[in-house]
Design an enzyme around this catalytic site. Structure first.
Site, PDB file in Angstrom:
ATOM      1  N   GLU A  89      -5.668  -6.504  18.171  1.00  0.00           N
ATOM      2  CA  GLU A  89      -5.144  -5.313  18.855  1.00  0.00           C
ATOM      3  C   GLU A  89      -4.441  -4.388  17.856  1.00  0.00           C
ATOM      4  O   GLU A  89      -4.547  -3.165  17.940  1.00  0.00           O
ATOM      5  CB  GLU A  89      -4.165  -5.735  19.954  1.00  0.00           C
ATOM      6  CG  GLU A  89      -4.806  -6.504  21.086  1.00  0.00           C
ATOM      7  CD  GLU A  89      -3.759  -7.079  22.032  1.00  0.00           C
ATOM      8  OE1 GLU A  89      -3.253  -8.184  21.764  1.00  0.00           O
ATOM      9  OE2 GLU A  89      -3.427  -6.411  23.015  1.00  0.00           O
ATOM     10  N   SER A 144       2.352 -16.080  25.338  1.00  0.00           N
ATOM     11  CA  SER A 144       3.171 -15.227  26.183  1.00  0.00           C
ATOM     12  C   SER A 144       4.453 -15.967  26.502  1.00  0.00           C
ATOM     13  O   SER A 144       4.452 -17.184  26.677  1.00  0.00           O
ATOM     14  CB  SER A 144       2.415 -14.911  27.470  1.00  0.00           C
ATOM     15  OG  SER A 144       3.321 -14.562  28.489  1.00  0.00           O
ATOM     16  N   TYR A 160       0.655  24.849  -7.685  1.00  0.00           N
ATOM     17  CA  TYR A 160       1.514  23.838  -7.077  1.00  0.00           C
ATOM     18  C   TYR A 160       2.435  24.457  -6.041  1.00  0.00           C
ATOM     19  O   TYR A 160       2.935  25.571  -6.218  1.00  0.00           O
ATOM     20  CB  TYR A 160       2.358  23.138  -8.160  1.00  0.00           C
ATOM     21  CG  TYR A 160       3.312  22.105  -7.591  1.00  0.00           C
ATOM     22  CD1 TYR A 160       2.887  20.812  -7.331  1.00  0.00           C
ATOM     23  CD2 TYR A 160       4.633  22.438  -7.294  1.00  0.00           C
ATOM     24  CE1 TYR A 160       3.744  19.873  -6.787  1.00  0.00           C
ATOM     25  CE2 TYR A 160       5.504  21.500  -6.751  1.00  0.00           C
ATOM     26  CZ  TYR A 160       5.055  20.217  -6.499  1.00  0.00           C
ATOM     27  OH  TYR A 160       5.901  19.289  -5.952  1.00  0.00           O
ATOM     28  N   GLN A 191       4.397  17.630  -2.381  1.00  0.00           N
ATOM     29  CA  GLN A 191       5.197  16.407  -2.452  1.00  0.00           C
ATOM     30  C   GLN A 191       4.940  15.525  -1.222  1.00  0.00           C
ATOM     31  O   GLN A 191       5.133  14.311  -1.264  1.00  0.00           O
ATOM     32  CB  GLN A 191       6.681  16.767  -2.555  1.00  0.00           C
ATOM     33  CG  GLN A 191       7.608  15.579  -2.652  1.00  0.00           C
ATOM     34  CD  GLN A 191       8.981  15.993  -3.129  1.00  0.00           C
ATOM     35  OE1 GLN A 191       9.184  16.281  -4.294  1.00  0.00           O
ATOM     36  NE2 GLN A 191       9.931  16.055  -2.214  1.00  0.00           N
ATOM     37  N   LYS A 232      -1.632 -18.134  28.078  1.00  0.00           N
ATOM     38  CA  LYS A 232      -2.118 -16.987  27.316  1.00  0.00           C
ATOM     39  C   LYS A 232      -2.232 -17.234  25.816  1.00  0.00           C
ATOM     40  O   LYS A 232      -1.441 -17.942  25.224  1.00  0.00           O
ATOM     41  CB  LYS A 232      -1.182 -15.785  27.528  1.00  0.00           C
ATOM     42  CG  LYS A 232      -1.198 -15.285  28.948  1.00  0.00           C
ATOM     43  CD  LYS A 232      -2.235 -14.214  29.146  1.00  0.00           C
ATOM     44  CE  LYS A 232      -1.683 -12.893  28.686  1.00  0.00           C
ATOM     45  NZ  LYS A 232      -2.547 -11.800  29.068  1.00  0.00           N
ATOM     46  N   HIS A 262     -23.571   1.030  26.367  1.00  0.00           N
ATOM     47  CA  HIS A 262     -22.613   1.396  27.435  1.00  0.00           C
ATOM     48  C   HIS A 262     -21.754   0.193  27.862  1.00  0.00           C
ATOM     49  O   HIS A 262     -21.263   0.170  28.982  1.00  0.00           O
ATOM     50  CB  HIS A 262     -23.323   1.946  28.670  1.00  0.00           C
ATOM     51  CG  HIS A 262     -24.367   2.973  28.374  1.00  0.00           C
ATOM     52  ND1 HIS A 262     -24.105   4.333  28.375  1.00  0.00           N
ATOM     53  CD2 HIS A 262     -25.666   2.842  28.025  1.00  0.00           C
ATOM     54  CE1 HIS A 262     -25.217   4.989  28.060  1.00  0.00           C
ATOM     55  NE2 HIS A 262     -26.176   4.114  27.837  1.00  0.00           N
ATOM     56  N   SER A 285      12.263  13.005  -3.374  1.00  0.00           N
ATOM     57  CA  SER A 285      11.115  12.154  -3.031  1.00  0.00           C
ATOM     58  C   SER A 285      11.278  10.751  -3.600  1.00  0.00           C
ATOM     59  O   SER A 285      10.412   9.901  -3.416  1.00  0.00           O
ATOM     60  CB  SER A 285       9.820  12.779  -3.558  1.00  0.00           C
ATOM     61  OG  SER A 285       9.937  13.077  -4.940  1.00  0.00           O
TER      62      SER A 285
HETATM   63  N1  ARG Z   1       8.487  15.410  -6.790  1.00  0.00           N
HETATM   64  C1  ARG Z   1       7.524  16.425  -7.019  1.00  0.00           C
HETATM   65  C2  ARG Z   1       6.252  16.139  -6.223  1.00  0.00           C
HETATM   66  O1  ARG Z   1       6.062  15.035  -5.869  1.00  0.00           O
HETATM   67  C3  ARG Z   1       7.178  16.500  -8.468  1.00  0.00           C
HETATM   68  C4  ARG Z   1       6.665  17.809  -8.920  1.00  0.00           C
HETATM   69  C5  ARG Z   1       7.752  18.812  -8.918  1.00  0.00           C
HETATM   70  N2  ARG Z   1       7.320  20.026  -9.468  1.00  0.00           N
HETATM   71  C6  ARG Z   1       7.974  21.174  -9.265  1.00  0.00           C
HETATM   72  N3  ARG Z   1       7.517  22.249  -9.791  1.00  0.00           N
HETATM   73  N4  ARG Z   1       9.049  21.202  -8.516  1.00  0.00           N
HETATM   74  O2  ARG Z   1       5.456  17.010  -5.944  1.00  0.00           O
END
Ligand code: ARG
Length: 475
Positions: free
Chosen positions: A306, A293, A333, A338, A299, A172, A39
């Site tokens: 937009e 344009s 978790y 992530q 234009k 409307h 990540s």
């Molecule tokens: N990069 C992980 C995340 O963003 C950090 C936590 C990782 N924890 C684990 N038990 N692998 O979620």
């Protein structure tokens, strides 16, 4: 043609076993695993929060006698250096180190050596990442609210200029009754005000610290979660360690508030697109927020409006993406979590940009009151005023007054004129009781002036609302 991607820095075909996991794995993850698992490409944005959390954790470990003062000082000094290096763009990315938490710790180890290994005592990446994301979203909520406030200021300023500017009000997208442009702009000030309230509510609920929940169950070390919570500006530590590492509803709340705000922005953006068209001509967007344009020299396209209109889709998508990633996740978790970061970052970047662009467009646009006034001539906008007058001045039941007015509209339509252009004789042909007192009632300025009910469009009321908002905004 096959797509050629730039080479990925830091990806080795045969990565070595990961140093931080020690001996559990004897072979490094395959390249594909690294690519799906890492990540760092995006969570490096958390480095300030990560290091702030580590500082608070380290100071607490020292105060609690879990880590020596000498090691604690080495860690704190080392963290200062790591932070300065990353701020200077010197973070060396290594996909084998997965995320920002491991990058910071690995670099700390390079700088200070052995004491670095003591920082992670009584902590897990699970409470660490929960903390970092919470801190980041807290700042994002503050920036979101500041952006909303700036836009409100811009809108109130323009509303004040146009308290008396008459335009058609629509339902409307059909002309309905005359309103003032100031009143119309203040409608958005109200919406963005509620958006601010949602940001504040979310921030207040968010402001509890997950740090010290460790992996999920808490820790046997004598840590002081109240101390770290206070140092990081939280109101208190979270009560339940399982909840602390699992909860991402604070992020969902931010994304939901941003998504709602994005829908408000997209409605205003759509109105700017409509109003700036040649057919309406109510406003002219400044050069700063339009483009020409390449083929049609006449234009002036409202590109920024937009894009604000379209970008609402991303923000709504960000909320959806995170919510779906979380749904059905067993406690506590899961690596699924992530995936919380990119939607959060994208929504924050997008909503901040859209709010700033919208504030700029509103401040810069040239308003054309004459075009707005002219547009009130079409669509028999004072028909309701005629019906109300028949009730008030002539004692007709409203249903009958509605009928009589309908006949007057039909007559005006067949003659191709407005209601106010009919002669008294013509008006009397639809109802004999009508007299010359009716004519002022048919003027749009008087229609607007008459709508004095609380929250109504009368200039006097709108002036009061402008004052109320100026006080509220400290403007
Ligand atoms: N990069 C992980 C995340 O963003 C950090 C936590 C990782 N924890 C684990 N038990 N692998 O979620």
């Amino acid at each position: 043609m096959t797509e050629k991607k730039p080479a990925q820095p830091g990806v080795n075909a045969q990565p070595a076993a990961n140093a931080l996991w020690g001996g559990r794995f004897d072979q490094g993850p395959a390249e594909l695993m690294q690519r799906i698992n890492a990540s760092i490409a995006f969570d490096q944005r958390l480095y300030v929060q990560d290091i702030a959390g580590s500082r608070a954790h380290c100071s607490m470990l020292v105060a609690a006698g879990i880590v020596s003062r000498a090691d604690g000082d080495a860690i704190l000094n080392g963290l200062d250096r790591v932070e300065a290096e990353i701020a200077a763009g010197q973070l060396k990315i290594d996909l084998a180190l997965e995320d920002i938490h491991m990058h910071v710790e690995a670099r700390l180890k390079e700088i200070i050596g052995e004491p670095a290994g003591r920082l992670h005592t009584a902590r897990s990446r699970n409470d660490q990442v929960a903390l970092d994301v919470r801190l980041w979203v807290r700042d994002a909520l503050d920036r979101f609210e500041a952006g909303l406030s700036a836009l409100q200021h811009a809108l109130v300023r323009r509303a004040e200029e146009h308290v008396e500017t008459v335009m058609p009000g629509f339902t409307h997208l059909q002309a309905a009754q005359p309103v003032t442009f100031g009143h119309h702009l203040l409608a958005y000030v109200e919406m963005f005000g509620r958006d601010r309230g949602r940001a504040r509510d979310a921030r207040a609920r968010l402001n509890e610290s997950p740090l010290g929940a460790a992996a999920l169950a808490g820790t046997s070390f004598p840590i002081d979660r109240h101390r770290t919570a206070a140092e990081l500006g939280f109101d208190r530590p979270m009560r339940n360690s399982l909840d602390a590492v699992s909860a991402r509803d604070f992020a969902q709340e931010f994304l939901a508030a941003a998504a709602i705000s994005a829908t408000h922005l997209s409605r205003l953006a759509e109105e700017l697109v409509i109003w700036s068209s040649a057919q309406f001509g109510f406003v002219r967007m400044s050069d700063a927020f339009t483009s020409g344009s390449s083929i049609m020299p006449q234009k002036k396209n409202p590109d920024a409006a937009e894009l604000v209109r379209a970008k609402s889709g991303r923000v709504i998508g960000d909320f959806t993406a995170l919510t779906i990633a979380l749904k059905g996740l067993a406690l506590t978790y899961g690596k699924d979590m992530q995936e919380d970061k990119e939607p959060i970052f994208d929504a924050a970047d997008t909503i901040e940009l859209c709010l700033a662009a919208m504030a700029g467009m509103i401040a810069d646009m040239a308003v054309n009151p004459a075009a707005m006034r002219k547009a009130t001539a079409a669509g028999f906008l004072t028909a309701t005023d005629l019906a109300d007058w028949l009730v008030k001045a002539k004692g007709l039941p409203f249903r009958e007054a509605h009928h009589v007015t309908g006949r007057a509209v039909k007559l005006a339509e067949s003659r191709g004129v407005g209601l106010e252009d009919l002669s008294l004789a013509e008006l009397q042909s639809v109802h004999s009781g009508i007299d010359a007192d009716v004519f002022p009632v048919l003027a749009v300025e008087n229609s607007v002036k008459a709508r004095t009910s609380f929250g109504g469009t009368a200039p006097d009321r709108v002036r009061e609302q402008v004052l109320w908002w100026k006080k509220e905004l400290g403007a």
